[in-house]
Design an enzyme around this catalytic site. Structure first.
Site, PDB file in Angstrom:
ATOM      1  N   VAL A 138       0.809  -1.220   0.000  1.00  0.00           N
ATOM      2  CA  VAL A 138       0.000   0.000   0.000  1.00  0.00           C
ATOM      3  C   VAL A 138       0.841   1.268   0.000  1.00  0.00           C
ATOM      4  CG1 VAL A 138      -2.043  -1.003   1.086  1.00  0.00           C
ATOM      5  CG2 VAL A 138      -0.203  -0.082   2.520  1.00  0.00           C
ATOM      6  N   GLY A 146       7.689   4.306   0.358  1.00  0.00           N
ATOM      7  CA  GLY A 146       8.349   5.545   0.776  1.00  0.00           C
ATOM      8  C   GLY A 146       9.815   5.483   0.441  1.00  0.00           C
ATOM      9  N   TYR A 166      12.066   5.080   2.514  1.00  0.00           N
ATOM     10  CA  TYR A 166      12.775   4.145   3.370  1.00  0.00           C
ATOM     11  C   TYR A 166      12.131   2.789   3.463  1.00  0.00           C
ATOM     12  CZ  TYR A 166      15.895   7.812   4.239  1.00  0.00           C
ATOM     13  OH  TYR A 166      16.823   8.773   4.036  1.00  0.00           O
ATOM     14  N   HIS A 223       8.990  -0.303   1.851  1.00  0.00           N
ATOM     15  CA  HIS A 223       7.719  -0.697   1.271  1.00  0.00           C
ATOM     16  C   HIS A 223       6.768  -0.990   2.418  1.00  0.00           C
ATOM     17  CE1 HIS A 223       9.667  -1.645  -2.698  1.00  0.00           C
ATOM     18  NE2 HIS A 223      10.705  -1.653  -1.878  1.00  0.00           N
ATOM     19  N   ASP A 270      10.299  15.499   9.952  1.00  0.00           N
ATOM     20  CA  ASP A 270       9.824  15.224   8.601  1.00  0.00           C
ATOM     21  C   ASP A 270       8.302  15.260   8.570  1.00  0.00           C
ATOM     22  OD1 ASP A 270      10.054  14.699   5.891  1.00  0.00           O
ATOM     23  OD2 ASP A 270      10.154  12.531   6.163  1.00  0.00           O
TER      24      ASP A 270
HETATM   25  N1  LIG Z   1       0.694   2.181   9.744  1.00  0.00           N
HETATM   26  C1  LIG Z   1       0.388   2.377   8.454  1.00  0.00           C
HETATM   27  N2  LIG Z   1      -0.819   2.009   7.989  1.00  0.00           N
HETATM   28  C2  LIG Z   1      -1.136   2.209   6.694  1.00  0.00           C
HETATM   29  N3  LIG Z   1      -0.336   2.772   5.783  1.00  0.00           N
HETATM   30  C3  LIG Z   1       0.871   3.163   6.177  1.00  0.00           C
HETATM   31  C4  LIG Z   1       1.306   2.983   7.519  1.00  0.00           C
HETATM   32  N4  LIG Z   1       2.558   3.467   7.623  1.00  0.00           N
HETATM   33  C5  LIG Z   1       2.885   3.915   6.402  1.00  0.00           C
HETATM   34  N5  LIG Z   1       1.884   3.744   5.511  1.00  0.00           N
HETATM   35  C6  LIG Z   1       1.858   4.127   4.099  1.00  0.00           C
HETATM   36  O1  LIG Z   1       3.117   3.919   3.516  1.00  0.00           O
HETATM   37  C7  LIG Z   1       3.719   5.152   3.129  1.00  0.00           C
HETATM   38  C8  LIG Z   1       5.218   5.127   3.430  1.00  0.00           C
HETATM   39  O2  LIG Z   1       5.415   4.920   4.815  1.00  0.00           O
HETATM   40  P1  LIG Z   1       6.453   5.760   5.648  1.00  0.00           P
HETATM   41  O3  LIG Z   1       6.122   7.204   5.571  1.00  0.00           O
HETATM   42  O4  LIG Z   1       6.546   5.185   7.008  1.00  0.00           O
HETATM   43  O5  LIG Z   1       7.765   5.430   4.830  1.00  0.00           O
HETATM   44  P2  LIG Z   1       8.981   6.321   4.426  1.00  0.00           P
HETATM   45  O6  LIG Z   1       9.763   5.508   3.469  1.00  0.00           O
HETATM   46  O7  LIG Z   1       9.698   6.744   5.639  1.00  0.00           O
HETATM   47  O8  LIG Z   1       8.355   7.526   3.681  1.00  0.00           O
HETATM   48  P3  LIG Z   1       8.936   8.968   3.363  1.00  0.00           P
HETATM   49  O9  LIG Z   1       9.052   8.999   1.875  1.00  0.00           O
HETATM   50  O10 LIG Z   1       7.835   9.841   3.847  1.00  0.00           O
HETATM   51  O11 LIG Z   1      10.204   9.202   4.085  1.00  0.00           O
HETATM   52  C9  LIG Z   1       2.984   6.215   3.913  1.00  0.00           C
HETATM   53  O12 LIG Z   1       2.995   7.456   3.294  1.00  0.00           O
HETATM   54  C10 LIG Z   1       1.598   5.617   3.984  1.00  0.00           C
HETATM   55  O13 LIG Z   1       0.888   5.872   2.802  1.00  0.00           O
END
Ligand SMILES: Nc1ncnc2c1ncn2[C@@H]1O[C@H](COP(=O)(O)OP(=O)(O)OP(=O)(O)O)[C@@H](O)[C@H]1O
Ligand SMILES: [Mg+2]
Lengths: 522, 271
Positions: free
Chosen positions: A28, A31, A33, A35, A160
């Site tokens: 779903v 990001g 960092y 999947h 962030d």
């Molecule tokens: N607990 C959760 N429940 C549902 N979806 C989630 C959850 N955590 C993250 N996501 C989805 O996954 C995406 C990426 O998660 P997250 O922001 O933790 O990762 P990231 O790689 O650190 O992202 P970023 O690009 O913001 O640094 C989020 O924007 C959200 O859409």
């Protein structure tokens, strides 16, 4: 050297993520960092904490790369300690020794502010309405502030904050609760062992970056998070990223970003020395003096900007926003002070379910296919907020700026006189007819009272059926607010973003209830 | 997480019961005396200290690594993972958690080589035997074994606070600070909350400096019995080291450690 028996014993005790959870094909999120997958416990695997079978949804985040990167380490270290209803809770860490992958298990949050705002923008663009309780924005802000207050109280900086990292729980026991997520960049800051700026050259998405960061501040502070919250609040109120800026060369390690500063000044005006005394001490202050002319921003102010978006300068929402978005970080309000702001005592008061028991209008998360991923990776700048697609925004933004200045000059008149301006209906003016039509044309079918709300013209005026009668009186029809906003980011339909400003001429008809949230803003 | 020790994983999961600690150690105590066991842990704390200094890490990072190290061997025999591997792994992990910036793998291994060769050759005749992949593998085990509890509260911050409260005095802080460093060579970081360790070190420093602080200690209303227990641990460490020459004894001590077996053991020669 490691003992063989020890390895065998620990391997036997270790739970493998794939033994406990089904998640295949359920990606779903993608990001920077990792999947993120929507996961369910496999049949017959009980919840270890209560021994019961559970069929709740979980979010499984597979951290990008292998092993324990510094950001993975920080994320695990901090999340392990944090316990607050408005901060995402880390349920478990899976270490997969074979492929050296790290998995984090969280509660599943069906929504996030990026998708929510996107949904409203899309609805606006296609002149459809979205039904939400009038206090929703206030409830969202209140819970964001509570989460951040908890973090700050515990000496954790988020660093962030942006809509994509603010999750909202869907149906279930925690319905409508905000969860601050994505602590990968969060760090303890009580005694930074190194100037923080040295570690990750670029961290906060530029749109949500505080001016002091753009001017080379060497240390992160609580005030930087507060600025980002101010940006998010403004975006919730208007559905536009307040400091939207074309994004390029984001990989630079130079914090100074001319275009982003220009955008901030275009909205806020150029800071006066007396407003921000220490601006002179900022590392990039000389560059600032060289690159910018105060007089170019003479007509810009937050009051005017928000007024164009129909947020009245005397409204409680605006007054709080102004305190969150103070240029001088030392004067910016703290989360604690913000939580005590009169805005939150004014009706409608914040609710723990931001949807206040009403149906949730937003779609559930969609599963990403590998195709989506490829697309996403192509169009998306790494490290960036997802919304606007850069190509469109180049133009939009330039138009925007020109336009703002024109508008500024027109202030004091009864609205702008730009011939290109389209007279659009104000939510509470008689133009709601079109809105009603749209409401009825499908998107929100089943909410028959919507039209009445609109007709009522203000938040307390609605008296229709549905949940209005069951005490949730805040439902606003919104179709009428579609002043031709193109939602340039989401819809490559070529409509200009400037149209967002055109409804200004209606401002003198606004009633005092207008600032109460999505209900009226979308 | 400075604000919230009482809700921390450190407080809730890693202040262990003294009896449990003794029980877990019984395996290793088949091969050595309690004192020898203590000397072995001291040896590796010294190793981590030297390694950390060589890597120009702050004391906070070294202290956190020392606690990781102790946590692991509070639940596992010295046999499970060679402490010479666990020690640099703990330093590596702590440096990431404490935001020092990542130490590159190669620099870590190179520095281990140097340190073993130049500073610990009295204990090791051979080169440092591990490579990056060993450390990375070990890191997963360490993290897993600590149940991902990475944030460690140290006595340094409360110490500074207490010294200020007492009325700052020149030599008091450095003296007490050194005692906190020494406390890392005892079990107290597993047994007592850091603020109590800080108070114990402060109390001993006051004794050394001949400062009468009875009323101050009475005023802050702390459990003096606990403080005295901590003092006894640290004083017994000073006793132990009085007539102890690590350079002479290290090799014999290390030889007593139960060693990991890499292959499925055919014959049980534990006893
Ligand atoms: N607990 C959760 N429940 C549902 N979806 C989630 C959850 N955590 C993250 N996501 C989805 O996954 C995406 C990426 O998660 P997250 O922001 O933790 O990762 P990231 O790689 O650190 O992202 P970023 O690009 O913001 O640094 C989020 O924007 C959200 O859409
Ligand atoms: Mg994110």
């Amino acid at each position: 050297m490691m003992d063989y028996e020890f390895k065998v014993k620990t391997a036997a005790e270790r739970v493998k993520v794939e033994d406990w959870f089904d998640y295949e094909g359920c990606k779903v999120g993608r990001g920077t960092y990792g999947h993120v997958y929507k996961a369910r416990r496999k049949d017959g695997v009980p919840n270890p904490t209560n021994g019961r079978n559970d069929n709740r949804d979980y979010a499984l985040k597979q951290i990008e790369g292998t092993g324990l990167s510094m950001s993975a380490c920080r994320e695990i270290a901090l999340l392990r300690e944090l316990k607050n209803p408005n901060v995402i809770c880390l349920q478990k860490v899976f270490l997969s020794h074979n492929d050296r992958k790290v998995w984090l298990l969280f509660d599943y949050a069906e929504h996030d502010l990026w998708h929510i705002i996107k949904y409203h923008r899309a609805a606006k663009a296609s002149k459809k309405s979205v039904m939400v309780p009038k206090g929703m924005v206030k409830s969202l802000l209140h819970q964001i502030l509570q989460g951040i207050h908890y973090l700050h109280d515990n000496w954790v900086l988020h660093r962030d904050l942006k809509p994509a990292n603010i999750l909202v729980m869907g149906e279930g026991p925690e319905r409508g609760r905000v969860k601050i997520a994505d602590m990968g960049f969060a760090r303890l800051f009580n005694s930074p062992l190194k100037p923080l700026a040295d570690l990750d050259p670029v961290v906060v998405t530029f749109w949500y970056r505080a001016p002091e960061l753009l001017l080379g501040a060497r240390h992160y502070t609580k005030a930087i998070d507060i600025w980002a919250i101010g940006c998010i609040f403004a975006e919730l109120l208007t559905s536009e990223p307040i400091f939207h800026c074309r994004q390029e060369d984001i990989k630079t390690s130079n914090p100074y970003h001319h275009d982003q500063l220009d955008r901030i000044f275009n909205v806020m005006g150029f800071p006066l020395e007396k407003e921000w005394e220490d601006i002179r001490k900022m590392p990039e202050h000389p560059t600032l003096l060289k690159d910018f002319k105060r007089t170019n921003y003479a007509n810009c102010s937050l009051i005017k900007y928000m007024d164009r978006h129909k947020i009245k300068p005397e409204s409680k929402a605006f007054l709080l926003l102004q305190k969150l978005l103070l240029m001088d970080p030392t004067k910016r309000i703290t989360s604690e002070q913000a939580l005590m702001d009169p805005y939150f005592n004014e009706d409608p008061v914040p609710t723990s379910d931001v949807f206040a028991g009403c149906p949730i209008p937003y779609p559930k998360r969609e599963f990403l296919t590998d195709d989506d991923q490829v697309k996403e990776e192509k169009t998306e700048n790494k490290m960036q907020q997802r919304p606007p697609q850069p190509q469109q925004n180049v133009q939009n933004q330039q138009q925007n700026q020109v336009h703002q200045q024109q508008q500024g000059q027109n202030q004091g008149n009864n609205g702008p006189t730009d011939p290109k301006r389209i007279r659009m209906g104000h939510p509470h003016q008689g133009q709601n007819q079109s809105g009603m039509d749209q409401n009825n044309s499908g998107h929100q079918s089943g909410h028959g009272h919507q039209g009445q709300n609109q007709g009522g013209g203000h938040t307390h005026g609605g008296s229709g059926g549905g949940y209005m009668n069951s005490g949730h009186q805040g439902h606003q029809g919104q179709g009428h607010q579609n002043h031709g906003q193109a939602g340039g980011h989401m819809h490559p339909s070529g409509n200009s973003m400037m149209q967002q400003h055109y409804h200004q001429q209606n401002q003198n008809h606004q009633n005092q209830n207008q600032n109460q949230g999505f209900g009226q803003r979308f | 997480m400075a604000g919230n020790f009482w809700q921390s994983s450190h407080c809730q999961q890693w202040i262990v019961d003294r009896q449990d600690l003794i029980r877990e150690r019984q395996n290793d105590l088949q091969f050595m005396s309690e004192e020898e066991h203590q000397k072995i842990l001291i040896f590796f704390c010294n190793f981590m200290q030297t390694l950390g200094e060589q890597l120009k890490l702050r004391q906070q990072v070294i202290a956190t690594a020392s606690v990781y190290f102790k946590r692991f061997y509070a639940r596992n025999s010295l046999k499970c993972i060679d402490p010479l591997l666990l020690a640099p792994t703990a330093i590596f992990l702590a440096s990431k958690v404490e935001e020092f910036g990542v130490i590159s793998n190669s620099r870590l291994v190179t520095t281990c080589h140097q340190v073993v060769k130049s500073k610990f050759n009295y204990a090791y005749a051979q080169d440092f035997p591990y490579r990056t992949n060993h450390i990375l593998e070990c890191e997963f085990y360490l993290l897993e074994n600590m149940d991902c509890c990475l944030i460690v509260y140290q006595p340094y911050r409360p110490l500074v606070h207490f010294v200020q409260d007492m009325g700052y005095e020149e030599q008091l802080l450095p003296t007490a600070w050194r005692m906190v460093n020494d406390s890392l060579r005892t079990d107290v970081c597993l047994l007592y909350p850091p603020y109590q360790i800080a108070l114990a070190c402060l109390m001993m420093a006051c004794v050394v400096m001949q400062k009468d602080t009875k009323s101050w200690f009475a005023d802050i209303g702390v459990d003096m019995e606990k403080i005295q227990e901590i003092c006894r641990y640290i004083l017994s460490f000073y006793d132990l080291t009085k007539n102890y020459d690590e350079k002479k004894e290290a090799q014999a001590l290390l030889a007593k450690m139960p060693k990991p077996k890499t292959q499925p053991s055919r014959e049980e020669n534990k006893h």
